[in-house]
Design a protein around this motif. Structure first.
Motif, PDB file in Angstrom:
ATOM      1  N   ARG A 144     -37.353  23.656 -31.553  1.00 14.31           N
ATOM      2  CA  ARG A 144     -36.892  24.758 -30.691  1.00 14.31           C
ATOM      3  C   ARG A 144     -36.687  24.303 -29.251  1.00 14.31           C
ATOM      4  NH1 ARG A 144     -41.168  27.502 -33.335  1.00 14.31           N
ATOM      5  NH2 ARG A 144     -42.435  27.271 -31.446  1.00 14.31           N
ATOM      6  N   GLY A 145     -37.214  23.138 -28.912  1.00 15.04           N
ATOM      7  CA  GLY A 145     -37.140  22.666 -27.532  1.00 15.04           C
ATOM      8  C   GLY A 145     -38.111  23.371 -26.618  1.00 15.04           C
ATOM      9  N   SER A 146     -39.152  23.983 -27.202  1.00 15.70           N
ATOM     10  CA  SER A 146     -40.104  24.776 -26.407  1.00 15.70           C
ATOM     11  C   SER A 146     -41.469  24.113 -26.389  1.00 15.70           C
ATOM     12  CB  SER A 146     -40.215  26.196 -26.967  1.00 15.70           C
ATOM     13  OG  SER A 146     -40.633  26.169 -28.329  1.00 15.70           O
ATOM     14  N   SER A 147     -41.521  22.880 -25.937  1.00 11.99           N
ATOM     15  CA  SER A 147     -42.781  22.140 -25.887  1.00 11.99           C
ATOM     16  C   SER A 147     -42.803  21.241 -24.666  1.00 11.99           C
ATOM     17  CB  SER A 147     -42.962  21.288 -27.154  1.00 11.99           C
ATOM     18  OG  SER A 147     -44.035  20.377 -27.003  1.00 11.99           O
ATOM     19  N   TRP A 148     -43.944  21.196 -23.992  1.00 16.50           N
ATOM     20  CA  TRP A 148     -44.077  20.312 -22.845  1.00 16.50           C
ATOM     21  C   TRP A 148     -44.167  18.846 -23.258  1.00 16.50           C
ATOM     22  CZ3 TRP A 148     -48.883  17.886 -23.085  1.00 16.50           C
ATOM     23  CH2 TRP A 148     -49.880  18.540 -23.832  1.00 16.50           C
ATOM     24  N   LEU A 149     -44.214  18.595 -24.577  1.00  8.47           N
ATOM     25  CA  LEU A 149     -44.198  17.222 -25.076  1.00  8.47           C
ATOM     26  C   LEU A 149     -42.856  16.837 -25.695  1.00  8.47           C
ATOM     27  CD1 LEU A 149     -47.669  16.556 -26.802  1.00  8.47           C
ATOM     28  CD2 LEU A 149     -46.744  15.486 -24.745  1.00  8.47           C
ATOM     29  N   LYS A 150     -41.823  17.638 -25.513  1.00  9.39           N
ATOM     30  CA  LYS A 150     -40.562  17.395 -26.223  1.00  9.39           C
ATOM     31  C   LYS A 150     -39.940  16.042 -25.899  1.00  9.39           C
ATOM     32  CE  LYS A 150     -37.648  20.049 -22.977  1.00  9.39           C
ATOM     33  NZ  LYS A 150     -38.742  20.484 -22.071  1.00  9.39           N
TER      34      LYS A 150
END
Length: 448
Positions: free
Chosen positions: A261-267
């Motif tokens: 989803r692209g909703s991660s601070w680790l992306k």
């Protein structure tokens, strides 16, 4: 004929094929649970539940639908399948949906080695009640305890089966045994509470109920006369009881669904240093007698031991089939699901590298700061990793515990916080998440 979880799954698959599904998978769980609560030396609440739950997921092309029920009659299975196929035909297409290919499936496993179910008999209600009473009495015996809020004991057993039209069929049993206690110390506005508990797969591994109650009472007494600390930047030591929450935030950010989803601070973190180079995070779903152990995941893929973080470097995401397909990768065998839900990525047993120093040594060396023993609320920005939580625990002065504290907020950014972790050597190795006390430098505390 007796309907077992296995026969129910295959009956659901037959019904799905007859209803027009191109492919399908089914889950069934038969279980029982017993819980006992006591108060003031007498039985407060007793509850027993037994039942069978079934779930069916069908595919019509690239469209899927999920239905569930606790009614196992033949006509219900037929109606479930027909309803699921009708729903799937109206669902939007999902190019990433679908069952595993036959070559991806788990072919064999050793359930005996995993010891997921205690072979001993289910404990009698009076045995559970005695455990709860013992815990309550041990807590109440602590000088300064004004009330035992709750003392409880429980047992559960579930037999689970998964089958799919791609040829997979497998199941296992799981048991759990628990005892817990919550003590209250002080009176009026000065009341404080704390708890202790234990949950194991095997009854013989369970801690003594008296020890659980005594620890709950002792912890509550230690919290009396709490006060707010000064606002500022200080080192913070996360007690072993709650330190796994920090690793939990890391695992959530490395979840394949969040990455897709692209909703991660680790992306953008794959292959980068996110922990000190002395630390690794290992997932092992094959540890005996662990609640997180399993021979295959919720899509029939074999589970595997792997390093999520190795020598501080993030090595991979946690993926089910759908998230792996979205990312152009392979599933890690981490699909979890409930009877009424589609698969999603989840982690099994986790262990963080332990340190060489004791918690007491970390306290001695941290000088002035905060030892956190419990947390409330949570504000975590999934995109940036900004972290803010309410906390309570103990204030450290000159390397010694000075007094209890509460009503303090600790804040930072997880990307920065995790790089400063200093682990103690006090992790409980019998837990599904083996994480020791963790010291972090320079967090912001909002107190008085």
């Amino acid at each position: 004929m007796t309907q077992t979880p296995q026969t129910l799954c295959h009956a659901l698959l037959d019904a799905a094929r007859k209803a027009g599904a191109d492919s399908a998978d089914a889950m069934a769980a038969e279980g029982s649970s017993l819980s006992i609560e006591v108060r003031d030396g007498t039985l407060e609440h007793a509850e027993r539940s037994e039942g069978v739950d079934i779930g069916l997921r069908v595919f019509v092309g690239q469209r899927q639908a999920q239905v569930s029920s606790s009614d196992t009659r033949t006509e219900t299975l037929t109606a479930m399948a027909e309803r699921a196929v009708a729903m799937a035909r109206e669902a939007p297409e999902d190019p990433y949906a679908g069952l595993a290919d036959a070559e991806q499936l788990a072919q064999s496993w050793d359930l005996a080695a995993l010891e997921m179910a205690d072979p001993s008999a289910e404990p009698a209600p009076d045995q559970l009640q005695q455990d709860a009473l013992t815990a309550e009495a041990a807590c109440a015996a602590i000088e300064g305890i004004t009330q035992v809020q709750s003392a409880a004991a429980g047992y559960g057993r579930h037999d689970i089966h998964l089958a799919a039209s791609n040829g997979f069929s497998g199941g296992y049993a799981r048991t759990s045994r628990s005892v817990s206690c919550v003590g209250i110390a002080g009176t009026g506005s000065g009341m404080e509470r704390d708890y202790d508990g234990d949950s194991r797969t095997f009854q013989s591994d369970l801690r003594a109920a008296g020890d659980v109650g005594h620890t709950a009472g002792t912890r509550a007494i230690e919290r009396i006369n709490s006060r707010r600390p000064k606002t500022g930047a200080y080192p913070v030591l996360f007690d072993e009881r709650i330190s796994s929450s920090l690793i939990g935030h890391l695992l959530s950010a490395a979840n394949g669904a969040a990455i897709a989803r692209g909703s991660s601070w680790l992306k953008d973190g794959l292959g980068t240093q996110i922990l000190p180079d002395s630390l690794s995070v290992i997932e092992d779903p094959h540890r005996a007698r662990m609640s997180g152990s399993r021979p295959f995941d919720g899509e029939g893929l074999p589970t595997q031991k792997r390093a999520i973080v190795e020598d501080g470097v993030l090595t991979g995401w946690t993926m089910d089939l759908a998230s792996a397909r979205k990312l152009g990768m392979e599933s890690t065998g981490n699909a979890a699901r409930g009877i009424g839900s589609v698969p999603s990525p989840s982690n099994w047993n986790i262990a963080l590298t332990q340190g060489t120093r004791t918690r007491a040594e970390l306290i001695r060396d941290m000088g002035t700061g905060l030892l956190v023993t419990s947390m409330i609320g949570s504000t975590i920005n999934p995109n940036t990793g900004d972290y803010s939580r309410g906390a309570s625990g103990f204030w450290i002065e000159n390397g010694e515990i000075a007094h209890p504290v509460n009503e303090v907020t600790i804040a930072g950014n997880l990307l920065d916080m995790l790089k400063t972790l200093v682990p103690a050597n006090d992790a409980r190795t019998y837990l599904s998440r083996v994480v020791p006390s963790l010291l972090l430098e320079g967090m912001t505390l909002a107190g008085e």
